[in-house]
Design an enzyme around this catalytic site. Sequence first.
Site, PDB file in Angstrom:
ATOM      1  N   LYS A  76       1.171  -0.954   0.188  1.00  0.00           N
ATOM      2  CA  LYS A  76      -0.293   0.367   0.136  1.00  0.00           C
ATOM      3  C   LYS A  76       0.696   1.309   0.080  1.00  0.00           C
ATOM      4  CE  LYS A  76      -2.867  -0.407   3.805  1.00  0.00           C
ATOM      5  NZ  LYS A  76      -2.279  -1.821   4.552  1.00  0.00           N
ATOM      6  N   ARG A 131     -10.374   0.270   7.420  1.00  0.00           N
ATOM      7  CA  ARG A 131     -10.162  -1.121   8.383  1.00  0.00           C
ATOM      8  C   ARG A 131     -11.124  -1.668   8.586  1.00  0.00           C
ATOM      9  NH1 ARG A 131      -4.031   0.587   7.899  1.00  0.00           N
ATOM     10  NH2 ARG A 131      -2.969  -1.722   8.734  1.00  0.00           N
ATOM     11  N   ARG A 152      10.363  -0.526  11.939  1.00  0.00           N
ATOM     12  CA  ARG A 152       8.825   0.157  12.360  1.00  0.00           C
ATOM     13  C   ARG A 152       9.014  -0.903  13.978  1.00  0.00           C
ATOM     14  NH1 ARG A 152       3.874   0.720   8.372  1.00  0.00           N
ATOM     15  NH2 ARG A 152       3.094  -0.337  10.132  1.00  0.00           N
TER      16      ARG A 152
END
Length: 217
Positions: A14, A92, A162
């Site tokens: 994405k 979502r 991350r």
Amino acid sequence: MKNLALLAPPGGGKGTQAERLVKTLNIAHISTGDIFRSIVKGTYKGSFPVNEILDYMNKGLLVPDDIVVKITLERLNQDDCKNGFLLDGFPRTLNQAEMFDKLASDKKLDVVVLLEVNEDGLIKRLTGRRSCPKCGKIYNIYYTPPKKENICDDDGETLITRSDDTVETVKKRLDVYKNETMPLISYYEKKGVLKRVDGDRSVEEVFKQIMEVIEGK
Ligand code: AMP
């Protein structure tokens, strides 16, 4: 004007595709994940329950719908969204999609692109992910490594991982995607705006396919 959303599992590409699409289409990029990371870093204006948000993210869970919807709607009211926008990571859950349709009825989505990705490769796509803290460029040490190990090609910064890209959290995030986000596929299919794209091809090929489905609309 184009109002778009990208739907894909975590690690489905994405962010990478969103970066290219917004440059090419000259529309605003709204990544709820990026917004939450900025909130946690303290670089996003406003007062937010920072510790609560960080806790959800680090556990691989979704931040509660009311917080996400409020932030997204506020972001969509900024001037740069007038020319169209790309939602990356929102909605979502079905509830988020329904709230969005109700509260932003003037910002209807023209196309929702679903990136279909083989589940087996996702763990490697996520745990191999690195990004530049300065320009945000995303790499993958297995598939799209930087020219010099762990250094951004564009500005020489050391790349970071991350905090929610650990194997444990990644598994949880994939479960959450299946249970909470996948119902959105039939939601948007029924509205006639869903377009499927094979997300397992090269970054270039996926981008080309997305542009084709967007322009075919
Ligand atoms: P992402 O960068 O899109 O993978 O998002 C990182 C994390 O931010 C997710 O695992 C969630 O904890 C949170 N997040 C991002 N977007 C949403 C959303 N639309 N609803 C709830 N939580 C979200």
